[in-house]
Design a protein around this motif. Structure first.
Motif, PDB file in Angstrom:
ATOM      1  N   ARG A 164       0.845  -1.190   0.000  1.00  0.00           N
ATOM      2  CA  ARG A 164       0.000   0.000   0.000  1.00  0.00           C
ATOM      3  C   ARG A 164       0.883   1.243   0.000  1.00  0.00           C
ATOM      4  N   LEU A 165       0.385   2.279  -0.651  1.00  0.00           N
ATOM      5  CA  LEU A 165       1.063   3.568  -0.718  1.00  0.00           C
ATOM      6  C   LEU A 165       0.220   4.576   0.040  1.00  0.00           C
ATOM      7  N   GLU A 166       0.847   5.287   0.986  1.00  0.00           N
ATOM      8  CA  GLU A 166       0.117   6.298   1.760  1.00  0.00           C
ATOM      9  C   GLU A 166       0.839   7.637   1.652  1.00  0.00           C
ATOM     10  N   ASP A 195      21.245  16.889  12.089  1.00  0.00           N
ATOM     11  CA  ASP A 195      20.145  17.544  12.811  1.00  0.00           C
ATOM     12  C   ASP A 195      19.655  18.797  12.084  1.00  0.00           C
ATOM     13  N   PRO A 196      20.544  19.678  11.580  1.00  0.00           N
ATOM     14  CA  PRO A 196      20.038  20.840  10.828  1.00  0.00           C
ATOM     15  C   PRO A 196      19.261  20.448   9.576  1.00  0.00           C
ATOM     16  N   MET A 197      19.677  19.368   8.908  1.00  0.00           N
ATOM     17  CA  MET A 197      18.933  18.914   7.732  1.00  0.00           C
ATOM     18  C   MET A 197      17.549  18.404   8.132  1.00  0.00           C
ATOM     19  N   GLU A 198      17.467  17.685   9.256  1.00  0.00           N
ATOM     20  CA  GLU A 198      16.163  17.231   9.732  1.00  0.00           C
ATOM     21  C   GLU A 198      15.242  18.425   9.980  1.00  0.00           C
ATOM     22  N   ASP A 199      15.772  19.473  10.580  1.00  0.00           N
ATOM     23  CA  ASP A 199      14.962  20.668  10.838  1.00  0.00           C
ATOM     24  C   ASP A 199      14.503  21.305   9.526  1.00  0.00           C
ATOM     25  N   MET A 200      15.378  21.332   8.529  1.00  0.00           N
ATOM     26  CA  MET A 200      14.998  21.922   7.250  1.00  0.00           C
ATOM     27  C   MET A 200      13.888  21.121   6.581  1.00  0.00           C
ATOM     28  N   PHE A 201      14.033  19.802   6.533  1.00  0.00           N
ATOM     29  CA  PHE A 201      13.004  18.972   5.912  1.00  0.00           C
ATOM     30  C   PHE A 201      11.672  19.095   6.660  1.00  0.00           C
ATOM     31  N   THR A 202      11.731  19.183   7.976  1.00  0.00           N
ATOM     32  CA  THR A 202      10.502  19.341   8.755  1.00  0.00           C
ATOM     33  C   THR A 202       9.791  20.628   8.376  1.00  0.00           C
ATOM     34  N   ASP A 203      10.529  21.718   8.244  1.00  0.00           N
ATOM     35  CA  ASP A 203       9.913  22.992   7.871  1.00  0.00           C
ATOM     36  C   ASP A 203       9.428  22.993   6.427  1.00  0.00           C
ATOM     37  N   LEU A 204      10.153  22.337   5.527  1.00  0.00           N
ATOM     38  CA  LEU A 204       9.676  22.242   4.145  1.00  0.00           C
ATOM     39  C   LEU A 204       8.318  21.573   4.086  1.00  0.00           C
ATOM     40  N   LEU A 205       8.154  20.526   4.884  1.00  0.00           N
ATOM     41  CA  LEU A 205       6.911  19.758   4.845  1.00  0.00           C
ATOM     42  C   LEU A 205       5.718  20.549   5.361  1.00  0.00           C
ATOM     43  N   ARG A 206       5.961  21.669   6.002  1.00  0.00           N
ATOM     44  CA  ARG A 206       4.868  22.523   6.464  1.00  0.00           C
ATOM     45  C   ARG A 206       4.349  23.451   5.354  1.00  0.00           C
ATOM     46  N   GLY A 207       4.989  23.439   4.195  1.00  0.00           N
ATOM     47  CA  GLY A 207       4.584  24.310   3.103  1.00  0.00           C
ATOM     48  C   GLY A 207       3.602  23.632   2.160  1.00  0.00           C
ATOM     49  N   ASP A 208       2.828  24.422   1.449  1.00  0.00           N
ATOM     50  CA  ASP A 208       1.862  23.898   0.486  1.00  0.00           C
ATOM     51  C   ASP A 208       2.567  23.094  -0.592  1.00  0.00           C
ATOM     52  N   GLY A 209       1.991  21.957  -0.946  1.00  0.00           N
ATOM     53  CA  GLY A 209       2.504  21.125  -2.017  1.00  0.00           C
ATOM     54  C   GLY A 209       3.495  20.068  -1.594  1.00  0.00           C
ATOM     55  N   TRP A 210       4.111  20.227  -0.431  1.00  0.00           N
ATOM     56  CA  TRP A 210       5.092  19.256   0.040  1.00  0.00           C
ATOM     57  C   TRP A 210       4.392  18.058   0.648  1.00  0.00           C
ATOM     58  N   ARG A 211       4.979  16.870   0.476  1.00  0.00           N
ATOM     59  CA  ARG A 211       4.321  15.642   0.930  1.00  0.00           C
ATOM     60  C   ARG A 211       5.338  14.538   1.165  1.00  0.00           C
ATOM     61  N   LEU A 212       4.938  13.586   1.984  1.00  0.00           N
ATOM     62  CA  LEU A 212       5.658  12.336   2.174  1.00  0.00           C
ATOM     63  C   LEU A 212       4.832  11.213   1.555  1.00  0.00           C
ATOM     64  N   ASP A 213       5.482  10.313   0.853  1.00  0.00           N
ATOM     65  CA  ASP A 213       4.827   9.119   0.342  1.00  0.00           C
ATOM     66  C   ASP A 213       5.569   7.911   0.877  1.00  0.00           C
ATOM     67  N   ALA A 214       4.834   6.996   1.506  1.00  0.00           N
ATOM     68  CA  ALA A 214       5.439   5.850   2.174  1.00  0.00           C
ATOM     69  C   ALA A 214       4.882   4.552   1.596  1.00  0.00           C
ATOM     70  N   LEU A 215       5.766   3.584   1.406  1.00  0.00           N
ATOM     71  CA  LEU A 215       5.398   2.261   0.908  1.00  0.00           C
ATOM     72  C   LEU A 215       5.396   1.278   2.069  1.00  0.00           C
ATOM     73  N   LEU A 255       8.366   1.600  -4.773  1.00  0.00           N
ATOM     74  CA  LEU A 255       7.719   2.845  -4.367  1.00  0.00           C
ATOM     75  C   LEU A 255       7.689   3.845  -5.512  1.00  0.00           C
ATOM     76  N   LEU A 256       8.789   4.001  -6.222  1.00  0.00           N
ATOM     77  CA  LEU A 256       8.826   4.965  -7.320  1.00  0.00           C
ATOM     78  C   LEU A 256       7.835   4.585  -8.417  1.00  0.00           C
ATOM     79  N   THR A 257       7.742   3.306  -8.732  1.00  0.00           N
ATOM     80  CA  THR A 257       6.799   2.871  -9.753  1.00  0.00           C
ATOM     81  C   THR A 257       5.360   3.150  -9.321  1.00  0.00           C
ATOM     82  N   GLU A 258       5.046   2.873  -8.063  1.00  0.00           N
ATOM     83  CA  GLU A 258       3.709   3.171  -7.549  1.00  0.00           C
ATOM     84  C   GLU A 258       3.436   4.670  -7.580  1.00  0.00           C
ATOM     85  N   LEU A 259       4.464   5.465  -7.320  1.00  0.00           N
ATOM     86  CA  LEU A 259       4.300   6.917  -7.292  1.00  0.00           C
ATOM     87  C   LEU A 259       4.108   7.472  -8.710  1.00  0.00           C
TER      88      LEU A 259
END
Length: 298
Positions: A164-166, A195-215, A255-259
């Motif tokens: 499943r893809l969520e 740690d600084p990269m984790e903070d950056m990715f977390t803030d990016l995900l708060r913006g419109d259009g950004w998403r996580l896709d998990a397999l 995952l990429l093929t499903e995406l």
């Protein structure tokens, strides 16, 4: 950093995803700016360009390893000309990661003020032009790759007890799993997620259009996770991670093929793997999109 009274301009180059947006650029700047760098935002009703000064060097805001496409906004030639004419001492400049339309804006401005420059190939992105259906996509990638895609999917389902893809549009436990899997990657990729990269990715995900896709297989732990951005044009894959203990069932490729299938179903026109010429991207049907660098001295 940005003037909120001036916004809404279109990008000079088409299909550049999130990379010219204020949310992306301000987030990258906040988390990764180096000491001595100064942001310089040229912006008014005509257009906008996000520059950075570093001593006597002028560039575009954000490190090139993090910004896959650069593009001025609106009609930015006059903005650049006016700024170049105010320079009061010798400067070097380097403008990287430019699609052709963006490079044309930069070089027109440089030509108008008489600065010498060199324009050259800098990098490339890998872009899949999507057809109207997933069956058409599978036909386009050829018999061998079509067989491999189906075989890997069957193996994943058989050994993982399902598939499943969520999709998630905000930080949470799946983002934590993305960080954990990323840190388990080999070599430079694993060391990238500080740690600084984790903070950056977390803030990016708060913006419109950004998403996580998990397999997922048959349990609640993701086998692979990607972070990306989607808009009316399609999907832009910014970063990915998979469980190295499951490499025998190819979770990343599955995952990429499903995406890709999901992006086609959503009406997307492109699936953009962004920078890098890794062979798997072209096996999945990508073409190279050339990026340019413009550099010289004033």
């Amino acid at each position: 950093m940005f003037d909120k009274r001036t916004c809404g301009h279109r990008t000079a180059a088409g299909r550049v995803g999130p990379f010219a947006t204020r949310h992306f650029l301000s987030t990258v700047w906040r988390h990764t700016a180096s000491p001595g760098q100064t942001p310089l935002i040229l912006s008014d009703e005509r257009g906008e360009v996000a520059l950075v000064e570093d001593g006597d060097h002028l560039g575009l805001l954000g490190h090139e390893d993090l910004v896959d496409y650069r593009s001025p906004l609106g009609d930015a030639v006059d903005l650049l000309v006016e700024h170049f004419r105010t320079l009061d001492r010798p400067r070097t400049f380097r403008f990287d990661s430019l699609p052709s339309g963006a490079a044309d804006v930069i070089t027109e401005a440089l030509d108008r003020v008489g600065f010498s420059y060199r324009k050259a190939r800098h990098a490339e992105t890998a872009v899949v032009d999507l057809p109207g259906s997933f069956d058409e996509y599978l036909t386009a990638i050829g018999k061998k790759q079509r067989h491999e895609a189906r075989r890997k999917r069957r193996r994943f389902v058989g050994e993982m007890g399902g598939l499943r893809l969520e999709t998630f549009d905000r930080p949470g436990p799946v983002l934590d799993e993305f960080f954990r899997l990323h840190r388990r990657s080999a070599g430079r990729k694993g060391r990238f997620m500080t740690d600084p990269m984790e903070d950056m990715f977390t803030d990016l995900l708060r913006g419109d259009g950004w998403r996580l896709d998990a397999l997922y297989g048959g349990n609640d732990l993701p086998a692979a996770v990607v972070i990306g951005y989607s808009d009316a044009d399609g999907y832009y894959l910014y970063n990915s991670a998979y469980d190295p203990d499951l490499r025998n069932v190819s979770p990343g490729v599955v995952l990429l093929t499903e995406l890709v299938a999901a992006t086609i179903a959503e009406g997307g026109k492109v699936f953009d793997f962004l920078k890098g010429s890794e062979p798997y991207k072209f096996r999945m049907g990508a073409r190279a999109r050339r990026l340019l660098v413009v550099e010289g001295a004033a």
